[in-house]
Write a protein that holds these residues in place. Structure first.
Motif, short mmCIF file in Angstrom:
data_model
loop_
_atom_site.label_atom_id
_atom_site.label_comp_id
_atom_site.label_asym_id
_atom_site.label_seq_id
_atom_site.Cartn_x
_atom_site.Cartn_y
_atom_site.Cartn_z
N VAL A 67 0.84 -1.20 0.00
CA VAL A 67 0.00 0.00 0.00
C VAL A 67 0.88 1.25 0.00
CG1 VAL A 67 -1.73 1.30 1.31
CG2 VAL A 67 -1.93 -1.19 1.11
N VAL A 68 1.93 1.25 0.81
CA VAL A 68 2.85 2.39 0.86
C VAL A 68 3.54 2.57 -0.50
CG1 VAL A 68 4.95 3.31 1.94
CG2 VAL A 68 3.21 2.18 3.35
N LYS A 69 3.98 1.48 -1.09
CA LYS A 69 4.65 1.55 -2.40
C LYS A 69 3.68 2.01 -3.49
CE LYS A 69 8.55 -1.49 -1.62
NZ LYS A 69 9.31 -2.62 -2.13
N THR A 70 2.41 1.65 -3.37
CA THR A 70 1.42 2.13 -4.32
C THR A 70 1.34 3.66 -4.29
OG1 THR A 70 0.11 0.10 -4.17
CG2 THR A 70 -1.04 2.08 -4.94
N MET A 71 1.39 4.21 -3.09
CA MET A 71 1.37 5.67 -2.97
C MET A 71 2.63 6.28 -3.57
SD MET A 71 -0.79 7.86 -1.86
CE MET A 71 -0.40 9.03 -3.12
N GLN A 72 3.77 5.63 -3.39
CA GLN A 72 5.02 6.11 -3.98
C GLN A 72 4.92 6.12 -5.50
OE1 GLN A 72 7.87 3.41 -2.28
NE2 GLN A 72 7.98 4.52 -0.33
N VAL A 73 4.33 5.07 -6.08
CA VAL A 73 4.15 5.00 -7.53
C VAL A 73 3.26 6.16 -8.00
CG1 VAL A 73 3.09 3.65 -9.40
CG2 VAL A 73 4.56 2.52 -7.72
N LYS A 74 2.18 6.40 -7.29
CA LYS A 74 1.28 7.49 -7.68
C LYS A 74 1.99 8.84 -7.63
CE LYS A 74 -3.08 7.25 -6.49
NZ LYS A 74 -4.36 7.06 -5.81
N ALA B 50 7.37 3.22 -13.07
CA ALA B 50 7.22 3.61 -11.66
C ALA B 50 7.25 2.41 -10.72
CB ALA B 50 5.93 4.40 -11.48
N VAL B 51 6.55 1.33 -11.09
CA VAL B 51 6.55 0.17 -10.19
C VAL B 51 7.93 -0.48 -10.12
CG1 VAL B 51 4.08 -0.29 -10.37
CG2 VAL B 51 5.64 -1.45 -11.93
N GLU B 52 8.67 -0.42 -11.22
CA GLU B 52 10.04 -0.94 -11.19
C GLU B 52 10.92 -0.13 -10.25
OE1 GLU B 52 11.92 -1.50 -14.97
OE2 GLU B 52 10.89 -3.40 -15.31
N GLN B 53 10.74 1.19 -10.27
CA GLN B 53 11.55 2.07 -9.42
C GLN B 53 11.34 1.78 -7.93
OE1 GLN B 53 11.66 6.34 -10.15
NE2 GLN B 53 11.15 5.99 -12.32
N VAL B 54 10.10 1.48 -7.55
CA VAL B 54 9.82 1.27 -6.12
C VAL B 54 9.81 -0.20 -5.71
CG1 VAL B 54 8.53 3.43 -5.93
CG2 VAL B 54 7.31 1.30 -6.32
N GLY B 55 9.89 -1.10 -6.67
CA GLY B 55 9.91 -2.53 -6.34
C GLY B 55 8.54 -3.09 -6.00
N LEU B 56 7.55 -2.78 -6.84
CA LEU B 56 6.18 -3.24 -6.62
C LEU B 56 5.68 -3.90 -7.90
CD1 LEU B 56 3.63 -3.03 -4.68
CD2 LEU B 56 3.04 -0.96 -5.95
N SER B 57 4.85 -4.92 -7.77
CA SER B 57 4.27 -5.53 -8.97
C SER B 57 3.16 -4.65 -9.51
CB SER B 57 3.72 -6.92 -8.64
OG SER B 57 2.54 -6.81 -7.87
N ARG B 58 2.95 -4.74 -10.82
CA ARG B 58 1.87 -3.96 -11.45
C ARG B 58 0.51 -4.39 -10.90
NH1 ARG B 58 2.17 -2.49 -17.53
NH2 ARG B 58 0.15 -3.45 -17.29
N SER B 59 0.35 -5.67 -10.67
CA SER B 59 -0.95 -6.14 -10.18
C SER B 59 -1.25 -5.57 -8.79
CB SER B 59 -1.01 -7.66 -10.16
OG SER B 59 -0.04 -8.20 -9.28
N PHE C 103 -0.12 -2.70 -7.64
CA PHE C 103 -0.43 -1.29 -7.86
C PHE C 103 -1.89 -1.13 -8.27
CE2 PHE C 103 -1.02 2.19 -10.89
CZ PHE C 103 -0.81 3.26 -10.05
N TYR C 104 -2.34 -1.90 -9.25
CA TYR C 104 -3.72 -1.77 -9.74
C TYR C 104 -4.73 -2.21 -8.68
CZ TYR C 104 -2.10 -0.41 -14.32
OH TYR C 104 -1.54 0.29 -15.35
N LYS C 105 -4.34 -3.10 -7.80
CA LYS C 105 -5.23 -3.54 -6.73
C LYS C 105 -5.50 -2.40 -5.74
CE LYS C 105 -5.62 -6.94 -3.01
NZ LYS C 105 -5.00 -8.10 -2.37
N TYR C 106 -4.47 -1.62 -5.40
CA TYR C 106 -4.59 -0.61 -4.34
C TYR C 106 -4.74 0.83 -4.82
CZ TYR C 106 -3.06 -4.40 -1.31
OH TYR C 106 -2.96 -5.59 -0.64
N LYS C 107 -4.49 1.11 -6.09
CA LYS C 107 -4.38 2.50 -6.56
C LYS C 107 -5.63 3.35 -6.32
CE LYS C 107 -5.73 2.09 -11.42
NZ LYS C 107 -6.79 3.07 -11.43
N ASP C 108 -6.80 2.77 -6.39
CA ASP C 108 -8.02 3.55 -6.19
C ASP C 108 -8.44 3.64 -4.73
OD1 ASP C 108 -8.31 4.07 -8.92
OD2 ASP C 108 -9.35 2.17 -9.25
N GLY C 109 -7.70 2.97 -3.85
CA GLY C 109 -8.07 2.96 -2.44
C GLY C 109 -7.18 3.77 -1.54
#
Length: 145
Positions: A17-24, A38-47, A49-55
């Protein structure tokens, strides 16, 4: 289902969740051109990111999300709009814009934008209150942000 929001310290949130915010933040600042970058830079999977981005949103963005747009179909009678506006104001809502169509077959459509940060009740309760006004035929929230 009614949405609920919580104010939570970052250090107790799951890492994804924290990394999702970093990507945003990277995307918003233009420091990354694509979600993939962006997800590569922070070390997060795309899936993830898409799971948490709207929350998850920064708290200053939530303040902007306290404006809703409501579409109301009502009978074309004197005082109908005044009754709706009075109810909204009485519950702590601040009407920002009003657009009313020309009545067709005795029904007028009104679209209002309302700042709801100081409501005395839940937004759903306000919508129910508007629906209960005699002569109101349909109430629908058509936007938020």
């Amino acid at each position: 289902m009614k949405e609920r929001y919580y104010l939570v310290r970052e250090d107790i949130l799951p890492e994804a969740v924290v990394k999702t915010m970093q990507v945003k933040r990277l995307l918003a600042a233009g420091e990354a051109k694509t979600v993939h970058d962006a997800v590569e830079q922070v070390g997060l999977s795309r899936s993830a990111f898409y799971k948490y981005k709207d929350g998850i949103h920064p708290i200053n963005q939530l303040e902007r999300d306290e404006i809703v747009t409501i579409s109301i179909d009502m009978e074309h009678r004197s005082g109908m709009l005044s009754g709706v506006l009075g109810l909204v104001a009485g519950e702590g809502g601040n009407v920002l814009t009003i657009h009313q169509s020309i009545p067709l077959q005795g029904i007028a459509n009104v679209v209002i934008s309302v700042e709801v940060s100081r409501l005395n009740e839940e937004l759903d309760d306000l919508l129910v209150g508007i629906r209960r006004i005699q002569g109101v035929r349909r109430v629908q929230m058509i936007g938020q942000g």
